[in-house]
Design an enzyme around this catalytic site. Sequence first.
Site, short mmCIF file in Angstrom:
data_model
loop_
_atom_site.label_atom_id
_atom_site.label_comp_id
_atom_site.label_asym_id
_atom_site.label_seq_id
_atom_site.Cartn_x
_atom_site.Cartn_y
_atom_site.Cartn_z
N GLU A 192 -6.19 -8.08 -5.78
CA GLU A 192 -5.67 -7.85 -4.44
C GLU A 192 -4.49 -6.89 -4.50
O GLU A 192 -3.51 -7.14 -5.20
CB GLU A 192 -5.25 -9.18 -3.80
CG GLU A 192 -4.90 -9.05 -2.34
CD GLU A 192 -4.57 -10.39 -1.69
OE1 GLU A 192 -4.12 -10.38 -0.53
OE2 GLU A 192 -4.74 -11.43 -2.36
N LEU A 193 -4.57 -5.82 -3.76
CA LEU A 193 -3.58 -4.76 -3.83
C LEU A 193 -2.18 -5.27 -3.55
O LEU A 193 -1.92 -5.88 -2.50
CB LEU A 193 -3.94 -3.64 -2.84
CG LEU A 193 -3.00 -2.44 -2.80
CD1 LEU A 193 -3.02 -1.68 -4.12
CD2 LEU A 193 -3.36 -1.52 -1.63
N ASP A 194 -1.24 -5.02 -4.48
CA ASP A 194 0.18 -5.34 -4.33
C ASP A 194 0.41 -6.81 -3.99
O ASP A 194 1.38 -7.15 -3.30
CB ASP A 194 0.83 -4.46 -3.25
CG ASP A 194 0.81 -2.99 -3.62
OD1 ASP A 194 0.86 -2.69 -4.82
OD2 ASP A 194 0.75 -2.15 -2.71
N ALA A 195 -0.45 -7.69 -4.50
CA ALA A 195 -0.33 -9.11 -4.16
C ALA A 195 -0.30 -10.00 -5.40
O ALA A 195 -0.42 -11.22 -5.28
CB ALA A 195 -1.48 -9.53 -3.25
N GLY A 199 0.80 -1.22 0.00
CA GLY A 199 0.00 0.00 0.00
C GLY A 199 0.83 1.27 0.00
O GLY A 199 1.96 1.29 -0.48
#
EC number: 3.5.1.10
Length: 286
Positions: free
Chosen positions: A228-231, A203
């Site tokens: 999925e954020l940054d995943a 994030g």
Amino acid sequence: MLEYNAQARLLVSCKDQPGIVANISSALYQVGANITESAQFSTDPTDGMFFMRIAFDHHGLHALTELNRHLRGLQASTKMTYRLTDPNHRLRIAIFVSREDHCLMELLWQQRTNMLPVDIAMIISNHDLYEKTAQEFSIPFHYIPITKDTKIDAENAQHRLLESRVDLIVLARYMQILSRQMIARYPNKIINIHHSFLPAFIGARPYERAYERGVKIIGATAHYVTDELDAGPIIEQDITRVKHSDDVASLKKMGRLIEKNVLARAVKWHAEDRVLVHNNKTIVFT
């Protein structure tokens, strides 16, 4: 014997089983192809997945047509998936950027000096800072401002620009979170650079959080974008050591060097068909 006049790459994924390498090599031999590079990996030889990347020279369209016929036969018997690509076809990419330009400039420079085998079709930004830079490199620039109320309209405008014109989107420190609809349009075709060594500090404001935590290394991560954020699946990472005396500004300065290099390597490997995605991981044949 006919001289070789063309090149191609073959990427294969399937359940690991005896005879895969022999059968694929035989198919290439039967059409007179010559293997120039080969790499393979199995997640488990008993019950795993098998991945292969082969570069080869061939005699032209007829040879590829025949090879496709052989591969379709193997596909039916082994349930493998495969993809043939032409290394002379340069991917067309769109670069998304916000305020910081270090990743953008690295991509532009590497492309201009033929270190990066892509064509940059356009630069898209939610700020109007880099129109002159784009003009200097003879690349179309599109300024599309974004607010909470205009995000969907902005993404639709971006999609109209991208549709049928690009093979890959590169988020070069583009500080907007893409919608699920946008991501779904380009599966495994959006590469982001995140300014931390994921999964640490997902994030916003990772350098500030790293400083507060007192870390001894910082890093950057290039990955495919997912819901999925940054995943998303990680393509490349790198790190550098930091000292207790380094402040946030120092971390950011060091981090920019890592970010631009990591992103450029990830884009290069994608363009060279060196990355295969399996679940949420990548196999990278470098």
